[in-house]
Design an enzyme around this catalytic site. Structure first.
Site, short mmCIF file in Angstrom:
data_model
loop_
_atom_site.label_atom_id
_atom_site.label_comp_id
_atom_site.label_asym_id
_atom_site.label_seq_id
_atom_site.Cartn_x
_atom_site.Cartn_y
_atom_site.Cartn_z
CD GLN A 64 -14.84 -0.47 -2.93
OE1 GLN A 64 -16.01 -0.69 -2.60
NE2 GLN A 64 -14.25 -1.09 -3.93
CB SER A 65 -10.55 5.36 -1.73
OG SER A 65 -9.47 4.49 -1.49
CG ASN A 93 -12.51 -0.39 3.57
OD1 ASN A 93 -12.99 -0.69 4.66
ND2 ASN A 93 -11.29 0.09 3.45
CG ASP A 152 -2.07 0.98 1.09
OD1 ASP A 152 -3.22 0.54 0.98
OD2 ASP A 152 -1.79 2.22 1.07
CB ILE A 153 0.81 4.30 -2.11
CG1 ILE A 153 1.90 5.22 -2.63
CG2 ILE A 153 -0.45 5.08 -1.76
CD1 ILE A 153 1.57 5.85 -3.98
CG HIS A 160 -6.72 -2.83 2.98
ND1 HIS A 160 -6.01 -1.65 2.82
CD2 HIS A 160 -7.92 -2.62 2.40
CE1 HIS A 160 -6.77 -0.76 2.18
NE2 HIS A 160 -7.94 -1.33 1.91
CG HIS A 164 -8.82 -3.07 -2.57
ND1 HIS A 164 -9.76 -2.37 -3.28
CD2 HIS A 164 -8.61 -2.36 -1.42
CE1 HIS A 164 -10.09 -1.27 -2.62
NE2 HIS A 164 -9.42 -1.26 -1.48
P1 5GP Z 1 -9.72 1.45 0.13
O1 5GP Z 1 -9.85 2.74 0.87
O2 5GP Z 1 -10.37 1.51 -1.23
O3 5GP Z 1 -10.12 0.24 0.91
O4 5GP Z 1 -8.16 1.23 -0.08
C1 5GP Z 1 -7.44 1.78 -1.12
C2 5GP Z 1 -5.99 1.74 -0.73
O5 5GP Z 1 -5.22 1.96 -1.91
C3 5GP Z 1 -5.56 2.81 0.26
O6 5GP Z 1 -5.04 2.18 1.44
C4 5GP Z 1 -4.50 3.62 -0.48
O7 5GP Z 1 -3.42 4.00 0.34
C5 5GP Z 1 -4.07 2.68 -1.59
N1 5GP Z 1 -3.64 3.32 -2.80
C6 5GP Z 1 -4.27 4.33 -3.46
N2 5GP Z 1 -3.59 4.66 -4.57
C7 5GP Z 1 -2.51 3.83 -4.62
C8 5GP Z 1 -1.44 3.70 -5.56
O8 5GP Z 1 -1.34 4.39 -6.56
N3 5GP Z 1 -0.50 2.73 -5.28
C9 5GP Z 1 -0.59 1.93 -4.17
N4 5GP Z 1 0.38 1.02 -4.00
N5 5GP Z 1 -1.60 2.04 -3.28
C10 5GP Z 1 -2.54 2.98 -3.51
#
Ligand code: 5GP
Length: 118
Positions: free
Chosen positions: A98-99, A91, A33-34, A106, A104
């Site tokens: 969920q972004s 999420n 994760d970034i 984690h 996915h």
């Molecule tokens: P969500 O909030 O959808 O469950 O998780 C999305 C995750 O993707 C976040 O933890 C965020 O840090 C990660 N993320 C977003 N953009 C990137 C990216 O360009 N590269 C990587 N490696 N992770 C990303």
């Protein structure tokens, strides 16, 4: 809602955006994760166009579902977390924030994670 082929994880799967790859097999791709929320924080994504858990559960073939969940345990073992423990989080939708609209999971570990929610 249609799958957005240009979401960030789709671009990572196509190799259009760099990532720190951890694992790959026929069903899944895993990368760091970034913005890590724990000392070890890896995202596992299926190699298919699934928006979230509901889409994945409804439409992925059985072999894909098993292969994907097997990959999660393989990644956790590769990270050295099988004995110490870890948490998986997925999420779904707005209330979960969920972004990225590609399903996915984690994997979080490397320290005591405390209670389920902050
Ligand atoms: P969500 O909030 O959808 O469950 O998780 C999305 C995750 O993707 C976040 O933890 C965020 O840090 C990660 N993320 C977003 N953009 C990137 C990216 O360009 N590269 C990587 N490696 N992770 C990303």
């Amino acid at each position: 809602m249609a799958y957005d082929k240009n979401n960030i994880f789709a671009q990572i799967l196509r190799g259009e955006i760099p990532c720190r790859k951890v694992y790959e097999d026929a069903f899944a791709f895993a990368f760091e994760d970034i913005a890590p929320a724990a000392p070890k924080h890896v995202l596992v994504v299926p190699k298919g166009e699934y928006i979230s858990l509901h889409d994945f559960a409804a439409h992925a073939p059985g072999a894909m579902v098993k292969g994907f969940f097997d990959s999660i345990t393989r990644v956790a073992a590769k990270l050295g977390l099988e004995e110490s423990g870890y948490r998986i989080v997925s999420n779904h939708g707005p209330d979960a924030a969920q972004s990225v609209p590609h399903f996915h999971v984690h994997i979080l570990g490397g320290r005591s994670l405390g209670g389920l929610l902050p």
